[in-house]
Design an enzyme around this catalytic site. Structure first.
Site, PDB file in Angstrom:
ATOM      1  N   PRO A 112       5.843  21.205 -14.243  1.00  0.00           N
ATOM      2  CA  PRO A 112       7.130  21.195 -14.948  1.00  0.00           C
ATOM      3  C   PRO A 112       8.278  21.524 -13.993  1.00  0.00           C
ATOM      4  CG  PRO A 112       5.535  22.599 -16.079  1.00  0.00           C
ATOM      5  CD  PRO A 112       4.888  22.155 -14.810  1.00  0.00           C
ATOM      6  N   GLY A 114      11.652  23.000 -12.547  1.00  0.00           N
ATOM      7  CA  GLY A 114      12.551  24.151 -12.694  1.00  0.00           C
ATOM      8  C   GLY A 114      11.997  25.276 -13.550  1.00  0.00           C
ATOM      9  N   ALA A 115      10.682  25.432 -13.599  1.00  0.00           N
ATOM     10  CA  ALA A 115      10.092  26.432 -14.487  1.00  0.00           C
ATOM     11  C   ALA A 115       9.394  27.547 -13.715  1.00  0.00           C
ATOM     12  CB  ALA A 115       9.106  25.756 -15.433  1.00  0.00           C
ATOM     13  N   GLY A 116       9.705  27.675 -12.430  1.00  0.00           N
ATOM     14  CA  GLY A 116       9.106  28.761 -11.651  1.00  0.00           C
ATOM     15  C   GLY A 116       7.728  28.416 -11.099  1.00  0.00           C
ATOM     16  N   LEU A 117       7.356  27.133 -11.169  1.00  0.00           N
ATOM     17  CA  LEU A 117       6.035  26.754 -10.638  1.00  0.00           C
ATOM     18  C   LEU A 117       6.139  26.012  -9.312  1.00  0.00           C
ATOM     19  CD1 LEU A 117       4.056  25.645 -13.843  1.00  0.00           C
ATOM     20  CD2 LEU A 117       4.138  27.882 -12.757  1.00  0.00           C
ATOM     21  N   GLY A 118       7.293  26.069  -8.693  1.00  0.00           N
ATOM     22  CA  GLY A 118       7.415  25.507  -7.340  1.00  0.00           C
ATOM     23  C   GLY A 118       7.389  23.992  -7.288  1.00  0.00           C
ATOM     24  N   SER A 119       7.927  23.336  -8.343  1.00  0.00           N
ATOM     25  CA  SER A 119       7.887  21.865  -8.363  1.00  0.00           C
ATOM     26  C   SER A 119       8.687  21.261  -7.212  1.00  0.00           C
ATOM     27  CB  SER A 119       8.420  21.339  -9.693  1.00  0.00           C
ATOM     28  OG  SER A 119       9.743  21.793  -9.906  1.00  0.00           O
ATOM     29  N   SER A 120       9.848  21.825  -6.917  1.00  0.00           N
ATOM     30  CA  SER A 120      10.676  21.224  -5.860  1.00  0.00           C
ATOM     31  C   SER A 120      10.011  21.401  -4.504  1.00  0.00           C
ATOM     32  CB  SER A 120      12.078  21.828  -5.853  1.00  0.00           C
ATOM     33  OG  SER A 120      12.007  23.225  -5.708  1.00  0.00           O
ATOM     34  N   ASP A 164       7.687  29.507  -1.523  1.00  0.00           N
ATOM     35  CA  ASP A 164       7.214  28.313  -2.243  1.00  0.00           C
ATOM     36  C   ASP A 164       6.732  27.229  -1.294  1.00  0.00           C
ATOM     37  OD1 ASP A 164       8.357  29.690  -4.312  1.00  0.00           O
ATOM     38  OD2 ASP A 164       9.263  27.916  -5.224  1.00  0.00           O
TER      39      ASP A 164
END
Ligand code: PMV
Length: 328
Positions: A112, A114-120, A164
């Site tokens: 997901p 922008g949910a704090g899971l390091g997607s970017s 990240d």
């Protein structure tokens, strides 16, 4: 055509305190972003993005990165995702010494946004690896991590930590303290993640903690105590003591809550996980909304999260020992 993938991450311990020089332990999770880069002879960059969230939305985009797609999601989010791809491609061009190289880039992500899971970070890491290999250059994992950090730093106006990007590049459990990032031993960690469908504003949340810390000595001590939890947590990881890791996660969440970065939906998911018998549960990342992480090898927490008001997605994600990798 080259496809690379890289994992997202959760913070097992230490977010926010890491900003003040305390250690933190992010862990890579088995949810990945895949980036395919195909050389174009005309020097242009086209980005196709799909499945940028779990079930939340799909962005089908094919165009120049300066014209955002007409989709039913926050243009900021889409624009940000495109900015990361741009920055990753710039790093790849520089690393390969081919500033004019053009690409068709396709991004698919199970993480997901922008949910704090390091997607970017996962998109940037996989993007740099795919594009440099497409140009015939193979970078070391360390160099991918460093260049990915620079790309994030640029897009986020200097507000990036190395955690990240390093974690996504190397995989596994990582210890971060200031500039120093290293891999650490960890047992298998049965992560269960709850996502409330939202996202907190990292800048505002970090500022809020900074103000509390400056105003109250006990808030500064709270930040230092989170550092103590991380140090104890590292020992528990080394001893493969899952019970203690869970207890420390609970403690860490309590202190993050005291620092004002939890939310009603995050607290609800944390309590749902604890009530379901998880070893421990805490918010992950900046907070304010987004995700919690719990430890539970049974189905109970995942099931409980699915029935928790305010929880949009509950899913299992193991610790992923593999960092960035080539898919084909
Ligand atoms: O929400 P994330 O995954 O970007 O994590 C933010 C972590 C903080 O410690 C709050 C900020 C930082 O830059 O380390």
């Amino acid at each position: 055509m080259t496809t690379a993938s890289a994992p997202g991450k959760v913070y097992l311990f230490g977010e926010h305190a890491v900003v003040y020089g305390e250690p933190a332990v992010p862990c890579a999770i088995s949810r990945r972003a895949r980036v395919t880069a195909e050389r174009r002879e005309d020097g242009r960059l086209r980005v196709h993005a799909e499945d940028l969230s779990l079930d939340g939305f799909t962005v089908e985009y094919s165009g120049e990165t300066d014209t955002p797609p007409d989709v039913d999601v926050s243009p900021d989010l889409v624009q940000a995702a495109m900015g990361y791809v741009d920055a990753a491609i710039s790093q790849a061009r520089e690393a390969a010494g081919t500033p004019e190289a053009g690409f068709d880039v396709t991004v698919e992500s199970e993480i997901p946004l922008g949910a704090g899971l390091g997607s970017s970070a996962a998109v940037v890491v996989a993007g740099i690896d795919a594009a440099t290999r497409e140009l015939g250059v193979e970078l070391s994992t360390e160099e991918i991590a460093t260049r990915a950090y620079r790309a994030e730093y640029e897009v986020q106006d200097g507000q990036a930590s190395r955690a990240d990007t390093f974690c996504s590049a190397t995989g596994g459990a990582v210890r971060v303290e200031g500039e120093d990032c290293r891999s650490i031993e960890s047992p298998d960690l049965p992560f269960v993640i709850g996502f409330d469908g939202g996202a907190g504003n990292t800048g505002e949340l970090v500022s809020g903690v900074r103000e509390l810390r400056e105003r109250y000595p006990f808030a500064a001590s709270t930040v230092n105590t989170i550092g103590d939890i991380v140090r104890q947590g590292e020992r528990a990881l080394g001893e493969e003591n899952i019970e203690e890791i869970g207890t420390l996660m609970d403690f860490n969440h309590g202190l993050l809550s005291a620092l004002g970065v939890s939310s009603r939906s995050l607290d609800r998911m944390v309590w749902a996980a604890r009530d379901a018998g998880a070893h421990g549960a805490k918010l992950t990342g900046a907070g304010g909304g987004g995700c919690i992480v719990a430890l539970d090898s049974t189905e109970e927490t995942e099931t409980a999260l699915r029935f928790t008001p305010g929880c949009e997605e509950g899913f299992r994600a193991e610790l992923d020992d593999e960092g960035v990798r080539i898919e084909q």
